[in-house]
Design a protein around this motif. Structure first.
Motif, mmCIF file in Angstrom:
data_model
loop_
_atom_site.group_PDB
_atom_site.id
_atom_site.type_symbol
_atom_site.label_atom_id
_atom_site.label_comp_id
_atom_site.label_asym_id
_atom_site.label_seq_id
_atom_site.Cartn_x
_atom_site.Cartn_y
_atom_site.Cartn_z
ATOM 1 N N ALA A 4 0.837 -1.191 0.000
ATOM 2 C CA ALA A 4 0.000 0.000 0.000
ATOM 3 C C ALA A 4 0.874 1.244 0.000
ATOM 4 C CB ALA A 4 -0.914 0.011 1.215
ATOM 5 N N LYS A 5 0.343 2.320 -0.576
ATOM 6 C CA LYS A 5 1.060 3.594 -0.559
ATOM 7 C C LYS A 5 0.108 4.697 -0.149
ATOM 8 C CE LYS A 5 0.512 4.241 -5.563
ATOM 9 N NZ LYS A 5 1.220 4.487 -6.838
ATOM 10 N N ALA A 6 0.642 5.873 0.134
ATOM 11 C CA ALA A 6 -0.162 6.942 0.717
ATOM 12 C C ALA A 6 -0.985 7.704 -0.309
ATOM 13 C CB ALA A 6 0.738 7.906 1.480
ATOM 14 N N ASP A 7 -0.593 7.663 -1.578
ATOM 15 C CA ASP A 7 -1.268 8.488 -2.580
ATOM 16 C C ASP A 7 -1.418 7.721 -3.885
ATOM 17 O OD1 ASP A 7 -2.396 10.633 -3.896
ATOM 18 O OD2 ASP A 7 -0.474 11.561 -4.378
ATOM 19 N N TYR A 8 -2.649 7.697 -4.403
ATOM 20 C CA TYR A 8 -2.934 7.018 -5.668
ATOM 21 C C TYR A 8 -3.439 8.021 -6.709
ATOM 22 C CZ TYR A 8 -2.553 2.733 -2.940
ATOM 23 O OH TYR A 8 -2.085 1.707 -2.130
ATOM 24 N N GLY A 9 -3.112 9.280 -6.507
ATOM 25 C CA GLY A 9 -3.563 10.328 -7.408
ATOM 26 C C GLY A 9 -2.833 10.305 -8.737
ATOM 27 N N SER A 10 -3.450 10.931 -9.743
ATOM 28 C CA SER A 10 -2.844 11.054 -11.070
ATOM 29 C C SER A 10 -2.526 12.516 -11.356
ATOM 30 C CB SER A 10 -3.810 10.542 -12.143
ATOM 31 O OG SER A 10 -4.015 9.151 -12.009
ATOM 32 N N PRO A 11 -1.444 12.782 -12.075
ATOM 33 C CA PRO A 11 -1.129 14.168 -12.433
ATOM 34 C C PRO A 11 -2.146 14.714 -13.422
ATOM 35 C CG PRO A 11 0.336 12.645 -13.568
ATOM 36 C CD PRO A 11 -0.449 11.826 -12.582
ATOM 37 N N PRO A 12 -2.221 16.027 -13.588
ATOM 38 C CA PRO A 12 -3.178 16.612 -14.531
ATOM 39 C C PRO A 12 -2.975 16.070 -15.952
ATOM 40 C CG PRO A 12 -2.223 18.304 -13.139
ATOM 41 C CD PRO A 12 -1.444 17.053 -12.874
ATOM 42 N N PHE A 13 -4.081 15.929 -16.664
ATOM 43 C CA PHE A 13 -4.024 15.481 -18.052
ATOM 44 C C PHE A 13 -3.513 16.611 -18.943
ATOM 45 C CE2 PHE A 13 -6.238 15.137 -22.212
ATOM 46 C CZ PHE A 13 -5.646 13.967 -22.660
ATOM 47 N N ILE A 14 -2.580 16.298 -19.826
ATOM 48 C CA ILE A 14 -2.068 17.286 -20.774
ATOM 49 C C ILE A 14 -2.899 17.201 -22.047
ATOM 50 C CG2 ILE A 14 -0.075 18.038 -22.123
ATOM 51 C CD1 ILE A 14 1.713 16.763 -19.995
ATOM 52 N N GLU A 15 -3.650 18.255 -22.329
ATOM 53 C CA GLU A 15 -4.570 18.220 -23.466
ATOM 54 C C GLU A 15 -3.821 18.172 -24.792
ATOM 55 O OE1 GLU A 15 -7.572 21.214 -23.208
ATOM 56 O OE2 GLU A 15 -8.495 20.259 -21.457
ATOM 57 N N ILE A 16 -4.482 17.540 -25.767
ATOM 58 C CA ILE A 16 -3.864 17.327 -27.081
ATOM 59 C C ILE A 16 -4.494 18.250 -28.135
ATOM 60 C CG2 ILE A 16 -3.260 14.956 -26.544
ATOM 61 C CD1 ILE A 16 -6.089 15.496 -28.945
ATOM 62 N N THR A 17 -3.763 18.456 -29.196
ATOM 63 C CA THR A 17 -4.265 19.189 -30.366
ATOM 64 C C THR A 17 -3.926 18.369 -31.605
ATOM 65 O OG1 THR A 17 -3.886 21.336 -29.310
ATOM 66 C CG2 THR A 17 -4.153 21.322 -31.710
ATOM 67 N N ILE A 18 -4.928 18.116 -32.437
ATOM 68 C CA ILE A 18 -4.718 17.333 -33.662
ATOM 69 C C ILE A 18 -4.782 18.266 -34.867
ATOM 70 C CG2 ILE A 18 -5.519 15.400 -35.072
ATOM 71 C CD1 ILE A 18 -6.865 14.273 -32.574
#
Length: 206
Positions: free
Chosen positions: A95-109
């Motif tokens: 187990a670990k203390a944090d399971y958060g994800s970093p902000p999503f970097i938006e894409i441009t096509i």
């Protein structure tokens, strides 16, 4: 736990946090792969209306990218009090203390101006076939995340828990559906163009 929530099974909570983190990473990886395929198709396609469809996909991808990160982090934040209390006990089990994800970097096509006709049947069929395979994988992974959220009711109860699950179903699941819809439109339209091009070439004897 704050917010009127109760964790009944800490071990299940830790496993679910791990599953959510993994599902988030998997979905983000898949939509990046979808983006790369759409970029390859877009560069080859000058057909009228295709650019608008690609931009709809771009918007839907960015919405889903932000949504899955938000869903993961909402669950992580909701469980943080219990995590902080029990992580020392469960740490030897991974187990670990944090399971958060970093902000999503938006894409441009990038899209092409529809100023000429260009269809490369064999190349584009390959891209659209890959696109369809990735779409199916995205569908499976988003369904997995939906199942993970539903299964939290086995150990996480209370008003805050119910609100978090309800928010996921009402706000995030429709974004999954919108993304899959526009991706399927791209594949269907693209394969129709390919078939039309093949028939046209055949009629010319080329």
């Amino acid at each position: 736990m704050s917010g009127g929530s109760i964790i009944l099974e800490p071990r299940q909570m830790f496993q679910t946090l791990q599953d959510m983190e993994k599902a988030t990473q998997d979905i983000l990886k898949l939509i990046q792969e979808v983006t790369e395929i759409l970029e390859a198709v877009s560069v080859l396609t000058f057909a009228f209306g295709f650019g608008q469809l690609i931009k709809l996909a771009e918007q839907a991808i960015n919405q889903v990218g932000n949504a899955v990160v938000a869903a993961n982090n909402a669950f992580n934040s909701a469980c943080r009090d219990v995590v902080n209390q029990l992580v020392e006990k469960f740490a030897p089990e991974g187990a670990k203390a944090d399971y958060g994800s970093p902000p999503f970097i938006e894409i441009t096509i990038k899209i092409q101006v529809a100023d000429r006709a260009q269809i490369l049947p064999s190349v584009m069929r390959s891209h659209f076939d890959q696109n369809q395979q990735k779409n199916t994988q995205v569908q499976h992974k988003t369904n997995d995340m939906r199942d993970i959220y539903r299964q939290t009711s086995n150990f996480w109860i209370g008003s805050s828990a119910d609100k978090t699950r309800s928010s996921f179903e009402s706000k995030i699941v429709p974004q999954f559906e919108d993304l899959l819809s526009v991706l399927q439109q791209i594949v269907s339209l693209g394969l129709d163009w390919v078939e039309d091009a093949v028939k046209f070439e055949a009629s010319l004897g080329v």
